[in-house]
Structure formats: structure tokens, C-alpha cells
Design a protein around this motif. Sequence first.
Motif, short mmCIF file in Angstrom:
data_model
loop_
_atom_site.label_atom_id
_atom_site.label_comp_id
_atom_site.label_asym_id
_atom_site.label_seq_id
_atom_site.Cartn_x
_atom_site.Cartn_y
_atom_site.Cartn_z
N ASP A 44 1.00 -1.28 -0.11
CA ASP A 44 0.05 0.10 -0.13
C ASP A 44 0.80 1.45 0.05
OD1 ASP A 44 -2.26 -1.15 -0.17
OD2 ASP A 44 -2.71 -1.38 2.35
N LEU A 45 2.00 1.24 1.04
CA LEU A 45 2.96 2.51 0.91
C LEU A 45 3.68 2.37 -0.24
CD1 LEU A 45 4.17 4.94 2.44
CD2 LEU A 45 5.65 2.97 3.46
N LEU A 46 4.00 1.58 -0.92
CA LEU A 46 4.64 1.59 -2.23
C LEU A 46 3.78 2.27 -3.34
CD1 LEU A 46 7.47 0.58 -3.67
CD2 LEU A 46 5.95 -1.51 -4.04
N ARG A 47 2.53 1.76 -3.35
CA ARG A 47 1.59 2.42 -4.43
C ARG A 47 1.42 3.64 -4.08
NH1 ARG A 47 -0.91 -2.66 -4.59
NH2 ARG A 47 -2.01 -2.38 -2.77
N ASP A 48 1.23 3.94 -2.80
CA ASP A 48 0.92 5.68 -2.46
C ASP A 48 2.21 6.52 -2.95
OD1 ASP A 48 -1.30 4.92 -1.62
OD2 ASP A 48 -0.94 5.01 0.41
N THR A 49 3.52 5.72 -2.89
CA THR A 49 4.59 6.60 -2.98
C THR A 49 5.03 6.68 -4.29
OG1 THR A 49 5.34 5.81 -0.82
CG2 THR A 49 7.02 7.06 -2.01
N LEU A 50 4.81 5.71 -5.01
CA LEU A 50 5.33 5.71 -6.70
C LEU A 50 4.22 6.33 -7.68
CD1 LEU A 50 6.97 2.03 -7.12
CD2 LEU A 50 7.98 4.12 -6.33
N THR A 51 4.81 6.73 -8.59
CA THR A 51 3.66 7.24 -9.69
C THR A 51 3.30 6.00 -10.34
OG1 THR A 51 5.75 7.25 -11.23
CG2 THR A 51 4.85 9.41 -10.01
N PRO A 52 2.31 6.13 -11.28
CA PRO A 52 1.97 4.58 -11.86
C PRO A 52 2.94 4.30 -12.71
CG PRO A 52 -0.23 6.35 -12.03
CD PRO A 52 1.04 6.96 -11.03
N GLU A 53 3.51 5.16 -13.40
CA GLU A 53 4.50 4.70 -14.41
C GLU A 53 5.71 3.87 -13.40
OE1 GLU A 53 3.73 8.05 -14.22
OE2 GLU A 53 2.34 7.46 -15.69
N GLN A 54 6.20 4.49 -12.61
CA GLN A 54 7.27 3.97 -11.61
C GLN A 54 6.77 2.57 -11.06
OE1 GLN A 54 7.54 7.02 -8.76
NE2 GLN A 54 9.52 7.64 -9.71
N PHE A 55 5.46 2.49 -10.71
CA PHE A 55 5.04 1.16 -10.26
C PHE A 55 5.06 0.07 -11.37
CE2 PHE A 55 1.82 -1.77 -8.63
CZ PHE A 55 2.16 -1.71 -7.21
N ARG A 56 4.49 0.44 -12.52
CA ARG A 56 4.54 -0.53 -13.66
C ARG A 56 6.01 -0.71 -13.85
NH1 ARG A 56 0.20 2.36 -15.85
NH2 ARG A 56 1.59 3.93 -17.03
#
Lengths: 136, 79
Positions: A44-56
Amino acid sequence: MSFITQVLAALGWIAVAIAISPMLWLIFQPYCRGWSRAERRAADLLRDTLTPEQFRQLAWRGYLEVPSPTEPQRVYRVPRTKGYVQVIENGRAIMRLCVQPVECLPDADVVVLHKLMIEANEEGYLQKANKYVCVD
Amino acid sequence: MLRVMSRRGDDRVSWDRQKALAGDPEANAAIREAERIFAQERAKGATAFRVEPGKPTQRIERFDPTAEQIVMVPRVVGG
């Protein structure tokens, strides 16, 4: 005769497994539940911290690229799981860094930790890291 | 919200800034609790970052109740 013996032995082992499985479950259940909950919260924290591009990028390539705030040609490649952070300059890996928290953290939290430290405290991050220079 | 990384994932304390400004006792108690945890973690060597969408991440030394989100990471060492 030997076939009957083998069948009986197999049934015996199955009975033993059935008998001890509830005990094993009771012993390991708290750890399994705790870990998965920790991983969920870290995700959850990772998703909140990264942009969608970074998460992908992290999901597909297995690493997150964090641009250096001080050196435009430098990028830090943070792995999704445990491992060295690569320092890339002008497209070439020049160094590997080893930095780890003193407390055991879920992998997703470690990615966030690297990102935050590089973005907001690059100098301190580099001071603490053990550095391994890449030689061609 | 204050998020403190730990082996449990992250522990969170959240508060409502508007209610705190209006003098709501629960919101003020949450802020005091977050401030206490902040000081406790800093004393253990943790680093705090102010993380807000669309803004650069900022390292902070003091607790800021106006921050949308503060993330605390434990002390790190070279491996």
C-alpha cells in the motif's frame, strides 16, 4: 503381500500427516498471517509513494529507476527484492551500493526507503552505502 | 498521516488538520500521539520524510502537523 504392506505404510503416513497438520497450522499460522499483512501494508505504501509509471516499471522490469537529484546523468536502479542498488551514469553501470535498514522490513518498504533517501538525502545515502565499483 | 516503517509493514497515525484547527480534542490527541512517536523514532535513528503528491520529497527534522504525509524509515547501514 509386499503391495499390501506398501499400501498400509502409505495409509499410515497419510494418517500421521492428517494428525499433525492442525498442530503445524497452529504453530505457523501467526507467522504466515503476520507476514502477509506486513507485505500488504508495505505494498500500500509503495503504491502511494510511486507514480503509476514507476509502479509499472517495478512490476515489469523488476527494478525502480530513481534519478539523482544532484547529477542529471545519474540514475539509481533499485531492485524489487533484496540486492544491490546499481548506479548508472550515462547508461553505464559504474557502481553497486549496499545499504540496508537495521530493522527487517518487507521488500516493498525497502524499495520506498531507497527512493526516499535518494530523493531527499542523497549525500547521506551515499555516505552510508558500501560501494563496489564496477570494472569492465 | 504519520507512517512508520517496521517489520509489520507500516504503523499509521492519522489526524484531521481541519478538525485540529477547530480545536477538536480527538484530532489534537492524534497529533500529540503522532508527535510522540515521531520523537521516539528519531531518537532511535529513524529519518523522516515529508511525502506529498506532485511535490519533491523533503527530509524533515521536526514533526510538522500540517504535512499531508510523513514517512519514517529506520536507521540504515552499509551492507
